[in-house]
Design an enzyme around this catalytic site. Structure first.
Site, PDB file in Angstrom:
ATOM      1  N   CYS A  36      81.906  77.527 114.962  1.00  0.00           N
ATOM      2  CA  CYS A  36      80.685  77.233 114.221  1.00  0.00           C
ATOM      3  C   CYS A  36      79.735  76.578 115.218  1.00  0.00           C
ATOM      4  O   CYS A  36      80.130  76.222 116.322  1.00  0.00           O
ATOM      5  CB  CYS A  36      80.938  76.276 113.060  1.00  0.00           C
ATOM      6  SG  CYS A  36      81.930  76.966 111.729  1.00  0.00           S
ATOM      7  N   GLY A  62      78.451  81.738 115.030  1.00  0.00           N
ATOM      8  CA  GLY A  62      78.776  81.988 113.633  1.00  0.00           C
ATOM      9  C   GLY A  62      77.725  82.852 112.984  1.00  0.00           C
ATOM     10  O   GLY A  62      76.543  82.508 113.021  1.00  0.00           O
ATOM     11  N   ASN A 136      81.382  71.369 113.354  1.00  0.00           N
ATOM     12  CA  ASN A 136      82.014  72.420 114.139  1.00  0.00           C
ATOM     13  C   ASN A 136      83.429  71.969 114.395  1.00  0.00           C
ATOM     14  O   ASN A 136      83.650  70.898 114.952  1.00  0.00           O
ATOM     15  CB  ASN A 136      81.267  72.619 115.467  1.00  0.00           C
ATOM     16  CG  ASN A 136      82.040  73.506 116.437  1.00  0.00           C
ATOM     17  OD1 ASN A 136      82.801  74.364 116.028  1.00  0.00           O
ATOM     18  ND2 ASN A 136      81.846  73.271 117.727  1.00  0.00           N
ATOM     19  N   GLY A 137      84.401  72.774 113.957  1.00  0.00           N
ATOM     20  CA  GLY A 137      85.787  72.406 114.198  1.00  0.00           C
ATOM     21  C   GLY A 137      86.664  72.601 112.992  1.00  0.00           C
ATOM     22  O   GLY A 137      86.330  73.335 112.058  1.00  0.00           O
ATOM     23  N   TYR A 276      85.128  82.019 126.802  1.00  0.00           N
ATOM     24  CA  TYR A 276      84.597  83.026 125.887  1.00  0.00           C
ATOM     25  C   TYR A 276      83.461  82.558 124.987  1.00  0.00           C
ATOM     26  O   TYR A 276      82.432  83.213 124.880  1.00  0.00           O
ATOM     27  CB  TYR A 276      85.759  83.556 125.028  1.00  0.00           C
ATOM     28  CG  TYR A 276      85.375  84.507 123.923  1.00  0.00           C
ATOM     29  CD1 TYR A 276      84.631  85.653 124.185  1.00  0.00           C
ATOM     30  CD2 TYR A 276      85.766  84.276 122.611  1.00  0.00           C
ATOM     31  CE1 TYR A 276      84.285  86.535 123.161  1.00  0.00           C
ATOM     32  CE2 TYR A 276      85.435  85.156 121.582  1.00  0.00           C
ATOM     33  CZ  TYR A 276      84.686  86.280 121.866  1.00  0.00           C
ATOM     34  OH  TYR A 276      84.342  87.151 120.874  1.00  0.00           O
TER      35      TYR A 276
END
Length: 494
Positions: A36, A62, A136-137, A276
């Site tokens: 995210c 996202g 985020n996470g 990535y």
């Protein structure tokens, strides 16, 4: 109002049905899904406009939903929807989000279904006023905490693990919101970067291991926050520093207050950010992603040279490593694979035959580049192996004489519990097969994965900390916290 009762604010105007995913077999492209992205602004009169541009820069993190919550110090304004940032927001929507503080979010679901009710920021009213949160996470103890909270009377409005933190804040007996946030953060375990808006105060926090990236920047007198520095470049902000593990930053009328809710446990920045996830023009922990990925390609070349005619990378995240491999070997780099960026989403449900062809909707080989050539194909990872097989076969169908696959990371063998949507271990090909068996499965002439020492050297973080302060759990099963997977509890290794 009771401590347990949380009431969601009115649903935003764009409160439509479920999002239609692409009518292509998800295993056609079995890449790991982005986690995210969060973006925040404090102290700028055009906070919502900056938020829009910041979220657009983080779109790659996202693509399921996007949302933003702003405040003028007296009232919350919120809008969110399913789809891309440009689909969720238009000029009228942005203008309706008034105020000098904003928190925004782009989501790929790793916990909770892909539904609008789980789109962030999550916004509620509670006894202390208005509360919004974007993260985020992933919280590895969310289920345990959720059961505990439900037994105590809490009523959850979403299936997102993020809502757990909201209930913990709401149930705190602390009068000061900062103390309530600290108490709540101490209860959760996992990898997270939180932006928490309570009335006219903004709280910024990162997990004690520093698993998820979060940066602070300045734009004039305003502060901005983002999962990646590329968002700062987009809005013309200057980078200040990374949020530190266990740190809690508080922004109010007095400016920024630096505090902590926990001491740093074991620095464990996610290695997949370097391999990535993050955009190549972003910097993580002061290191440029493009340069780190080039070094990964160079280390690959030193570890596994092969005599070939052309080097190509699988777009987009593997291009930098492919350039590094070509530079190190002297083999020419060519654009042998082209990504179609305009496939969009479709409402059709194609047949299995069309699903198999779906790969060519998004990726195609350049016949004149690879025909009759010995090709080195660079990719960043192999998950299930289905993508690699299709791309190798595509290159062969375009006339490649040989296809040698080089992967700029170690074998991806273990699931992630900190915000990456990972298949179960039994679906990860590197967990079930040897390198030679994988080579056969993807129809390559040769296959090599970058070694763990090669990866750490390429990333370039200082020597001294465990794994150079990186989380490599997906490669070595050494997680920085206690986790539970299908094989049972895994030792935290910290």
């Amino acid at each position: 109002m009771s401590d347990e009762l949380l009431i969601p604010v009115s649903k935003p105007a764009l409160w439509t049905g479920d999002y239609y995913n692409e009518g292509v077999d998800p295993q056609v492209f079995d890449k790991l899904k982005e986690e995210c992205g969060v973006f925040g602004v404090f102290g700028h009169p055009e906070a919502s406009a900056l938020g829009y541009f910041g979220l657009h820069a983080l779109q790659h993190r996202g693509e399921e939903s996007a949302g933003m919550c702003t405040t003028d110090g007296e009232q919350f304004y919120v809008h969110k929807g399913m789809g891309l940032v440009k689909e969720v927001f238009d000029n009228d929507k942005i203008q309706s989000l008034k105020g000098h503080i904003a928190i925004g979010h782009v989501r790929y679901s790793t916990s909770g279904a892909s539904k609008l009710q789980n789109a962030q920021p999550l916004v509620f009213k509670y006894r202390g006023g208005d509360l919004a949160i974007a993260t985020n996470g992933n919280l590895v103890n969310a289920d345990e905490l959720r059961r505990e909270l439900e037994e105590e009377g809490s009523i959850f409005q979403t299936t997102s693990d993020t809502e757990v933190l909201i209930h913990l804040i709401a149930k705190s007996k602390a009068q000061d919101p900062a103390q309530a946030v600290k108490e709540a953060l101490r209860r959760v375990v996992g990898g997270f970067a939180f932006l928490i808006l309570i009335n006219d105060r903004l709280f910024v926090a990162q997990d004690p291991n520093g698993l998820r990236p979060l940066m602070i920047g300045k734009l004039g007198n305003a502060y901005v926050f983002a999962s990646e520095t590329c968002a700062f470049e987009t809005i013309g902000a200057s980078y200040m520093r990374d949020v530190q593990p266990g740190e809690l930053l508080i922004f109010d009328s007095r400016g920024m207050t630096e505090d902590r809710f926990a001491t740093m446990s074991r620095r464990s920045l996610c290695a997949m950010e370097f391999i990535y996830f993050s955009r190549p023009d972003s910097d993580v922990d002061g290191l440029n992603l493009h340069m780190s990925r080039k070094r990964m390609g160079k280390h690959l070349a030193m570890e596994s040279f092969v005599d070939a005619d052309v080097v190509t990378g699988v777009p987009d995240s593997s291009i930098s490593a492919a350039i590094g491999f070509a530079e190190q070997t002297g083999i020419p780099y060519e654009i042998g694979l082209i990504k179609n960026r305009y496939t969009g989403r479709t409402f059709i449900q194609p047949s299995q035959e069309l699903r198999e062809k779906g790969v060519k909707m998004k990726l195609s080989a350049v016949r004149k580049v690879v025909e009759g050539k010995r090709v080195v194909m660079i990719d960043d990872s192999i998950v299930r192996g289905t993508t690699s097989l299709r791309i190798v076969n595509m290159l062969r169908e375009a006339g490649a004489k040989e296809v040698h696959v080089r992967i700029s990371s170690p074998p991806y063998m273990n699931p992630c519990f900190y915000g990456i949507d990972t298949p179960s271990r039994k679906e990860l090909i590197a967990s079930q097969k040897s390198v030679e068996e994988i080579r056969q499965a993807i129809n390559a002439d040769s296959l090599h994965f970058l070694s763990k020492p090669g990866l750490l050297d390429a990333i370039g973080r200082p020597i001294g900390e465990h794994n150079r302060g990186m989380c490599l759990g997906c490669f070595d099963n050494d997680y920085p916290t206690k986790v539970n997977d299908e094989a049972g509890e895994v030792s935290c290794g910290c």
